[in-house]
Design a protein around this motif. Structure first.
Motif, mmCIF file in Angstrom:
data_model
loop_
_atom_site.group_PDB
_atom_site.id
_atom_site.type_symbol
_atom_site.label_atom_id
_atom_site.label_comp_id
_atom_site.label_asym_id
_atom_site.label_seq_id
_atom_site.Cartn_x
_atom_site.Cartn_y
_atom_site.Cartn_z
ATOM 1 N N GLN A 151 47.989 -24.756 -41.699
ATOM 2 C CA GLN A 151 48.963 -23.908 -41.105
ATOM 3 C C GLN A 151 49.069 -23.640 -39.497
ATOM 4 O O GLN A 151 49.987 -23.196 -38.998
ATOM 5 N N LYS A 152 47.986 -24.337 -38.851
ATOM 6 C CA LYS A 152 47.834 -24.112 -37.443
ATOM 7 C C LYS A 152 47.412 -25.470 -36.718
ATOM 8 O O LYS A 152 47.024 -26.343 -37.309
ATOM 9 N N SER A 153 48.078 -25.609 -35.631
ATOM 10 C CA SER A 153 47.636 -26.809 -34.554
ATOM 11 C C SER A 153 46.222 -26.680 -34.281
ATOM 12 O O SER A 153 45.701 -25.389 -34.065
ATOM 13 N N LEU A 154 45.493 -27.630 -34.251
ATOM 14 C CA LEU A 154 44.108 -27.592 -33.839
ATOM 15 C C LEU A 154 43.711 -28.083 -32.811
ATOM 16 O O LEU A 154 44.018 -29.053 -32.148
ATOM 17 N N PHE A 155 42.816 -27.159 -31.839
ATOM 18 C CA PHE A 155 42.277 -27.256 -30.738
ATOM 19 C C PHE A 155 40.692 -27.851 -31.133
ATOM 20 O O PHE A 155 40.073 -27.101 -31.511
ATOM 21 N N ALA A 156 40.382 -29.226 -30.851
ATOM 22 C CA ALA A 156 39.426 -29.943 -31.450
ATOM 23 C C ALA A 156 38.074 -29.686 -30.767
ATOM 24 O O ALA A 156 37.027 -30.165 -31.206
ATOM 25 N N ALA A 157 37.929 -29.198 -29.505
ATOM 26 C CA ALA A 157 36.728 -29.178 -28.830
ATOM 27 C C ALA A 157 35.375 -28.566 -29.522
ATOM 28 O O ALA A 157 35.506 -27.464 -30.173
ATOM 29 N N ARG A 253 47.088 -33.293 -39.235
ATOM 30 C CA ARG A 253 46.386 -33.454 -38.054
ATOM 31 C C ARG A 253 46.657 -35.135 -37.402
ATOM 32 O O ARG A 253 46.585 -34.994 -35.988
ATOM 33 N N ILE A 254 46.619 -35.935 -38.136
ATOM 34 C CA ILE A 254 46.903 -37.375 -37.694
ATOM 35 C C ILE A 254 48.200 -37.481 -36.955
ATOM 36 O O ILE A 254 48.236 -37.820 -35.805
ATOM 37 N N ASP A 255 49.218 -36.957 -37.519
ATOM 38 C CA ASP A 255 50.540 -36.806 -37.045
ATOM 39 C C ASP A 255 50.582 -35.973 -35.554
ATOM 40 O O ASP A 255 51.103 -36.507 -34.767
ATOM 41 N N GLN A 256 49.845 -34.923 -35.461
ATOM 42 C CA GLN A 256 49.579 -34.020 -34.078
ATOM 43 C C GLN A 256 48.853 -34.892 -33.104
ATOM 44 O O GLN A 256 49.273 -34.644 -31.938
ATOM 45 N N LEU A 257 47.946 -35.531 -33.635
ATOM 46 C CA LEU A 257 47.160 -36.499 -32.586
ATOM 47 C C LEU A 257 48.030 -37.422 -31.935
ATOM 48 O O LEU A 257 48.135 -37.927 -30.706
ATOM 49 N N GLY A 258 49.204 -37.878 -32.756
ATOM 50 C CA GLY A 258 50.076 -39.045 -32.336
ATOM 51 C C GLY A 258 51.054 -38.351 -31.307
ATOM 52 O O GLY A 258 51.205 -38.843 -30.351
ATOM 53 N N GLU A 259 51.202 -37.111 -31.890
ATOM 54 C CA GLU A 259 52.485 -36.297 -30.848
ATOM 55 C C GLU A 259 51.549 -35.960 -29.408
ATOM 56 O O GLU A 259 52.205 -36.476 -28.363
ATOM 57 N N SER A 260 50.268 -35.629 -29.501
ATOM 58 C CA SER A 260 49.429 -35.557 -28.257
ATOM 59 C C SER A 260 49.335 -36.941 -27.429
ATOM 60 O O SER A 260 49.549 -36.801 -26.516
ATOM 61 N N PHE A 261 49.307 -38.067 -28.197
ATOM 62 C CA PHE A 261 49.191 -39.349 -27.605
ATOM 63 C C PHE A 261 50.408 -39.632 -26.710
ATOM 64 O O PHE A 261 50.095 -40.122 -25.541
ATOM 65 N N ARG A 293 58.589 -34.766 -39.443
ATOM 66 C CA ARG A 293 58.026 -33.455 -40.169
ATOM 67 C C ARG A 293 58.133 -32.286 -39.583
ATOM 68 O O ARG A 293 58.485 -32.247 -38.576
ATOM 69 N N TRP A 294 58.276 -30.963 -40.304
ATOM 70 C CA TRP A 294 58.484 -29.792 -39.749
ATOM 71 C C TRP A 294 57.065 -28.850 -39.992
ATOM 72 O O TRP A 294 56.866 -28.404 -40.816
ATOM 73 N N TYR A 295 56.188 -29.350 -38.699
ATOM 74 C CA TYR A 295 54.977 -28.573 -38.755
ATOM 75 C C TYR A 295 55.070 -27.311 -37.820
ATOM 76 O O TYR A 295 54.833 -26.288 -38.445
ATOM 77 N N ASN A 296 55.953 -27.481 -36.811
ATOM 78 C CA ASN A 296 56.405 -26.164 -36.124
ATOM 79 C C ASN A 296 57.523 -26.687 -35.244
ATOM 80 O O ASN A 296 57.600 -27.854 -35.185
ATOM 81 N N TRP A 297 57.931 -26.077 -34.578
ATOM 82 C CA TRP A 297 59.241 -26.087 -33.458
ATOM 83 C C TRP A 297 58.934 -27.016 -32.535
ATOM 84 O O TRP A 297 59.821 -27.967 -32.297
ATOM 85 N N LYS A 298 57.769 -26.947 -32.129
ATOM 86 C CA LYS A 298 57.194 -27.639 -30.633
ATOM 87 C C LYS A 298 57.261 -29.232 -31.307
ATOM 88 O O LYS A 298 57.760 -30.000 -30.705
ATOM 89 N N LEU A 305 62.767 -35.602 -29.321
ATOM 90 C CA LEU A 305 62.944 -35.979 -27.935
ATOM 91 C C LEU A 305 62.384 -37.337 -27.581
ATOM 92 O O LEU A 305 62.685 -38.094 -26.566
ATOM 93 N N THR A 306 61.711 -37.813 -28.579
ATOM 94 C CA THR A 306 60.743 -39.269 -28.319
ATOM 95 C C THR A 306 61.222 -40.376 -29.262
ATOM 96 O O THR A 306 60.165 -41.127 -29.446
ATOM 97 N N CYS A 307 62.334 -40.141 -30.172
ATOM 98 C CA CYS A 307 62.380 -41.057 -31.339
ATOM 99 C C CYS A 307 62.961 -42.434 -30.883
ATOM 100 O O CYS A 307 62.689 -43.311 -31.900
ATOM 101 N N ARG A 308 63.105 -42.587 -29.808
ATOM 102 C CA ARG A 308 63.478 -43.896 -29.078
ATOM 103 C C ARG A 308 62.763 -44.345 -27.775
ATOM 104 O O ARG A 308 62.340 -43.031 -27.317
ATOM 105 N N MET A 309 62.504 -45.267 -27.643
ATOM 106 C CA MET A 309 61.458 -45.828 -26.718
ATOM 107 C C MET A 309 62.378 -45.391 -25.361
ATOM 108 O O MET A 309 61.516 -45.065 -24.406
ATOM 109 N N TRP A 310 63.635 -45.751 -25.390
ATOM 110 C CA TRP A 310 64.351 -45.192 -24.222
ATOM 111 C C TRP A 310 64.196 -43.727 -23.779
ATOM 112 O O TRP A 310 64.188 -43.420 -22.372
ATOM 113 N N MET A 311 64.065 -43.033 -24.769
ATOM 114 C CA MET A 311 63.943 -41.425 -24.471
ATOM 115 C C MET A 311 62.483 -41.147 -23.754
ATOM 116 O O MET A 311 62.529 -40.411 -22.947
#
Length: 325
Positions: A151-157, A253-261, A293-298, A305-311
């Protein structure tokens, strides 16, 4: 606090005396009503004077342990093995606790007896301890760590939660990598039952110019991103052992780690050649493009906004000009 006990694990390596003493005294400020111990792991500080500093404090609740240098993961792992109380709390040696806020978190532990209680933090910049008070003691209760991750994005510290020793006792941090928390915390949460999340902020997170996070040297960035790829691969391998809700939670979580990357590549790449080199690597590794995926709007917006390398290159150039990130 009746029946409640905490093992504080404090790894240190070449920590300045002022910072370490601030850290230790902030824990001791919790007082005598809490049954606690401080496992202070000196991870091979050259010509270490830490033991003499501990003697200056003169409190037998601090147990000093010196070991050959193994890195933050190894020091924390040693602390896990030494912990003897019901709950475990990691505290970095240049950070500290706000005693009043922390006591309120302990009250939540008494009330709910969760496997894990996750809390917020406050960034601090001064060497002198700040006074801080925050009144929002509301909390959310989840039946499991997996439910929370779904349900939530994880802050992993690793310092952002109190966890039962029985849950963490068989877990270990991967040695020799940066961003070890990103691999450790998701695995830990997946094994947790009742999980409490509060907006209370008992943890003072010290911001310093020479921290790992602030280092933008190209060689250091290469290591950071290489280690993030290792974490990504470790979690993908671990996912193969899961099913049901735990599988879905770790996949998110893996998908959101990719987003952060990808976000960090846009924000930190020193030049376009560095960005392009790493874009190719993350594409070959399966990190990019991001899963739709639709995890949240962000997440959904960033994915679009990043689906193509030129973007990605365009966002990098915009950020370079406007310094938005």
């Amino acid at each position: 606090m009746s029946g409640l006990s905490v093992s504080f694990i404090v790894p240190c390596y070449c920590t300045e005396k002022q910072l370490l003493m601030r850290c230790l005294r902030s824990i001791l400020a919790l007082g005598d009503n809490l049954d606690f111990e401080i496992q202070l792991i000196d991870d091979g500080t050259p010509q270490s004077q830490v033991e003499s500093w501990v003697k200056e404090i003169g409190d037998n609740r601090i147990s000093y342990h010196y070991q050959e240098n193994t890195g933050l993961s190894g020091a924390r792992n040693a602390g896990i093995g030494l912990a003897s109380k019901e709950y475990v709390q990691f505290v970095d040696s240049d950070d500290y606790l706000f005693a009043g806020q922390y006591r309120r978190c302990l009250e939540l532990l008494e009330k709910y007896s969760p496997d894990l209680l996750k809390f917020d933090m406050k960034e601090v910049y001064s060497l002198e301890p700040d006074a801080f008070s925050y009144d929002d003691g509301r909390c959310a209760v989840y039946e499991s760590g997996a439910e929370y991750m779904l349900q939530k994005s994880l802050f992993a510290a690793a310092w952002s939660y109190l966890v039962k020793r029985d849950v963490v006792a068989d877990k270990r941090f991967v040695p020799g990598i940066l961003h070890e928390d990103e691999e450790f915390t998701p695995r830990l949460l997946l094994d947790c039952g009742k999980t409490i999340v509060t907006k209370l902020a008992p943890y003072a997170y010290y911001q310093r110019d020479d921290s790992i996070i602030s280092n933008r040297d190209e060689g250091h960035l290469d290591r950071r991103f290489s280690d993030l790829l290792k974490v990504y691969d470790y979690l993908k391998d671990y996912r193969k052992t899961l099913y049901g809700g735990k599988l879905a939670a770790l996949s998110r979580r893996i998908d959101q780690l990719g987003e952060s990357f990808v976000y960090e590549l846009i924000r930190l790449s020193p030049d376009k050649c560095f960005l392009d080199r790493w874009l190719i690597r993350v594409k070959e590794s399966g990190v990019y493009p991001l899963s739709v995926r639709w995890y949240n709007w962000k997440y959904a917006l960033f994915c679009g906004l990043t689906c193509r390398m030129w973007m990605v290159r365009f966002l990098y150039c915009v950020n370079k000009i406007l310094r938005l990130l």
